[in-house]
Design a protein around this motif. Sequence first.
Motif, PDB file in Angstrom:
ATOM      1  N   HIS A 167       0.824  -1.206   0.000  1.00  0.00           N
ATOM      2  CA  HIS A 167       0.000   0.000   0.000  1.00  0.00           C
ATOM      3  C   HIS A 167       0.862   1.263   0.000  1.00  0.00           C
ATOM      4  O   HIS A 167       1.005   1.926  -1.030  1.00  0.00           O
ATOM      5  CB  HIS A 167      -0.916  -0.047   1.229  1.00  0.00           C
ATOM      6  CG  HIS A 167      -2.047   0.923   1.234  1.00  0.00           C
ATOM      7  ND1 HIS A 167      -1.861   2.282   1.316  1.00  0.00           N
ATOM      8  CD2 HIS A 167      -3.406   0.732   1.211  1.00  0.00           C
ATOM      9  CE1 HIS A 167      -3.036   2.886   1.321  1.00  0.00           C
ATOM     10  NE2 HIS A 167      -3.994   1.968   1.253  1.00  0.00           N
ATOM     11  N   ALA A 197       2.179   0.756  -3.643  1.00  0.00           N
ATOM     12  CA  ALA A 197       1.429   1.604  -4.582  1.00  0.00           C
ATOM     13  C   ALA A 197       1.817   3.073  -4.456  1.00  0.00           C
ATOM     14  O   ALA A 197       1.784   3.823  -5.427  1.00  0.00           O
ATOM     15  CB  ALA A 197      -0.070   1.435  -4.345  1.00  0.00           C
ATOM     16  N   GLN A 255      -4.886  -0.434 -12.523  1.00  0.00           N
ATOM     17  CA  GLN A 255      -4.489   0.837 -11.914  1.00  0.00           C
ATOM     18  C   GLN A 255      -4.080   0.559 -10.484  1.00  0.00           C
ATOM     19  O   GLN A 255      -4.703  -0.228  -9.785  1.00  0.00           O
ATOM     20  CB  GLN A 255      -5.650   1.836 -11.956  1.00  0.00           C
ATOM     21  CG  GLN A 255      -5.454   3.104 -11.142  1.00  0.00           C
ATOM     22  CD  GLN A 255      -4.345   3.981 -11.676  1.00  0.00           C
ATOM     23  OE1 GLN A 255      -3.916   3.821 -12.812  1.00  0.00           O
ATOM     24  NE2 GLN A 255      -3.859   4.904 -10.864  1.00  0.00           N
ATOM     25  N   ARG A 256      -3.007   1.196 -10.059  1.00  0.00           N
ATOM     26  CA  ARG A 256      -2.461   0.971  -8.719  1.00  0.00           C
ATOM     27  C   ARG A 256      -2.702   2.194  -7.835  1.00  0.00           C
ATOM     28  O   ARG A 256      -2.659   3.312  -8.310  1.00  0.00           O
ATOM     29  CB  ARG A 256      -0.958   0.734  -8.865  1.00  0.00           C
ATOM     30  CG  ARG A 256      -0.317  -0.024  -7.729  1.00  0.00           C
ATOM     31  CD  ARG A 256       1.124  -0.296  -8.093  1.00  0.00           C
ATOM     32  NE  ARG A 256       1.775  -1.134  -7.106  1.00  0.00           N
ATOM     33  CZ  ARG A 256       3.077  -1.370  -7.078  1.00  0.00           C
ATOM     34  NH1 ARG A 256       3.848  -0.814  -7.985  1.00  0.00           N
ATOM     35  NH2 ARG A 256       3.599  -2.142  -6.148  1.00  0.00           N
ATOM     36  N   SER A 287      -6.217   0.487  -4.817  1.00  0.00           N
ATOM     37  CA  SER A 287      -5.824  -0.837  -5.300  1.00  0.00           C
ATOM     38  C   SER A 287      -4.381  -1.166  -4.925  1.00  0.00           C
ATOM     39  O   SER A 287      -3.479  -0.353  -5.127  1.00  0.00           O
ATOM     40  CB  SER A 287      -5.973  -0.898  -6.823  1.00  0.00           C
ATOM     41  OG  SER A 287      -5.426  -2.104  -7.311  1.00  0.00           O
ATOM     42  N   THR A 288      -4.184  -2.373  -4.405  1.00  0.00           N
ATOM     43  CA  THR A 288      -2.832  -2.868  -4.177  1.00  0.00           C
ATOM     44  C   THR A 288      -2.452  -3.904  -5.230  1.00  0.00           C
ATOM     45  O   THR A 288      -1.425  -4.559  -5.143  1.00  0.00           O
ATOM     46  CB  THR A 288      -2.694  -3.475  -2.762  1.00  0.00           C
ATOM     47  OG1 THR A 288      -3.776  -4.386  -2.539  1.00  0.00           O
ATOM     48  CG2 THR A 288      -2.745  -2.389  -1.706  1.00  0.00           C
ATOM     49  N   ASP A 289      -3.328  -4.061  -6.229  1.00  0.00           N
ATOM     50  CA  ASP A 289      -2.983  -4.856  -7.417  1.00  0.00           C
ATOM     51  C   ASP A 289      -2.157  -3.988  -8.362  1.00  0.00           C
ATOM     52  O   ASP A 289      -2.121  -2.769  -8.225  1.00  0.00           O
ATOM     53  CB  ASP A 289      -4.266  -5.280  -8.161  1.00  0.00           C
ATOM     54  CG  ASP A 289      -4.841  -6.570  -7.598  1.00  0.00           C
ATOM     55  OD1 ASP A 289      -4.176  -7.195  -6.759  1.00  0.00           O
ATOM     56  OD2 ASP A 289      -5.960  -6.936  -7.993  1.00  0.00           O
ATOM     57  N   LYS A 290      -1.566  -4.612  -9.370  1.00  0.00           N
ATOM     58  CA  LYS A 290      -0.782  -3.841 -10.344  1.00  0.00           C
ATOM     59  C   LYS A 290      -1.524  -3.674 -11.667  1.00  0.00           C
ATOM     60  O   LYS A 290      -1.076  -2.937 -12.533  1.00  0.00           O
ATOM     61  CB  LYS A 290       0.571  -4.504 -10.554  1.00  0.00           C
ATOM     62  CG  LYS A 290       1.397  -4.472  -9.273  1.00  0.00           C
ATOM     63  CD  LYS A 290       2.790  -5.040  -9.437  1.00  0.00           C
ATOM     64  CE  LYS A 290       3.519  -5.018  -8.116  1.00  0.00           C
ATOM     65  NZ  LYS A 290       4.861  -5.582  -8.205  1.00  0.00           N
TER      66      LYS A 290
END
Length: 398
Positions: free
Chosen positions: A322, A344, A375-376, A369-372
């Motif tokens: 995060h 992020a 969108q982060r 979002s903590t995905d890549k």
Amino acid sequence: MNTLLTIETRNAVLLKMGVLLEKERETIININKEDLEAYKGDDISMYDRLKVDDSKVDEMIKSVTHLASQDDPVGVERFAFKHDNGMQVYNKTASFGTVLIIYESRPDVTVEAAGIAFKSGNKILLKGGKESLRSNLKIVELWHEALKANGASTHWVEYLQFNREETQAFLENPTQKVDLMVPRGGERLIAFVKKHANCPVIISGRGNNFVYVHPKADLDIAMDVIINGKTAKISACNAVDKVLIDENLPEKEAFMKRLISKLKAFDVEILGDEKTAKYDEISQFESDDIWYEEFLDYKIVIGEIAGVEDTIAMINKYSGGHSASIITTDEAVAKTFMENVDTAAVYHNVSTRFTDGSQLGLGGELAISTDKLHQRGPIGLQHLVTNKWYVHGNGQIR
């Protein structure tokens, strides 16, 4: 299929929603009091997120009115190309279609996240927690009033009054097409949605954020950043849970004693490793697994670290991906930290509490979002779109 509403209609609905929130301010607050009185849990961060007061209503109004002032995120040209055969090719942003937001406790999400999804041309399905049902239903009623006042169908904002079993059944086999799911809440909720969803999911993940105090830190800045990050809002995913003190920090003992004293003034429980547990008021933790934990509570871990490389490795192993902050006057060290820490948002001499759509210039967020992909960090209005290819010609074949 949701026929895209004109930008004029979308903006008019948002502005009307702002007017209605102001008009119904007292009613919303009073209904929310019923939710607060009915909440029997002992999770203080859940209670904090559940509460709607005047300042929360102010934020809701500010959110929808600001959204109405922003450019249309749909139909923005991202790329243009003239083919050798005369075809004209464009790539433009397009709405997802239908977005399902599953969230716990926060009635403001019913305004802010729904507003972002709606402005970007999407139909919104809202699945809030049972603890905030009365508040959410009242706010959805206002959405419907705003839509009807502008000749738009109420189907654009729909509330799913499901229990856990019904939610699982809907995720696995939706009774209507869902293009994107966004869970906002604790790790259990996110894991539940990931397990059962049958369409793309944006993970609004856990915080567990770190602050690293480098030997060349301005200690007043370090103190302010740690205290603000830990105590300003414990229910926030951008709060601080872990502090790494460089073992070569000058005046380390004096700084530690001052930091402990300030944290204790806020009744923060302080845990530490072998080296920091020698200080009064710090209890040594039992297992390194605690480095993985997000607390959402008046609780912090302070440890010692050998240097910037060890710090980067530590954060990349344990954090939630995060936010992380370095406190230093050394620009080169800050650059190394910021380029190599895999979160992020990375900060230099700044509190992690700024990982927030409105604070980072987006005017609000759907989630963080903590995905890549795709969108982060904070997902704002301009990120809640996919894209589409537009190809114009006069009979070209291949």
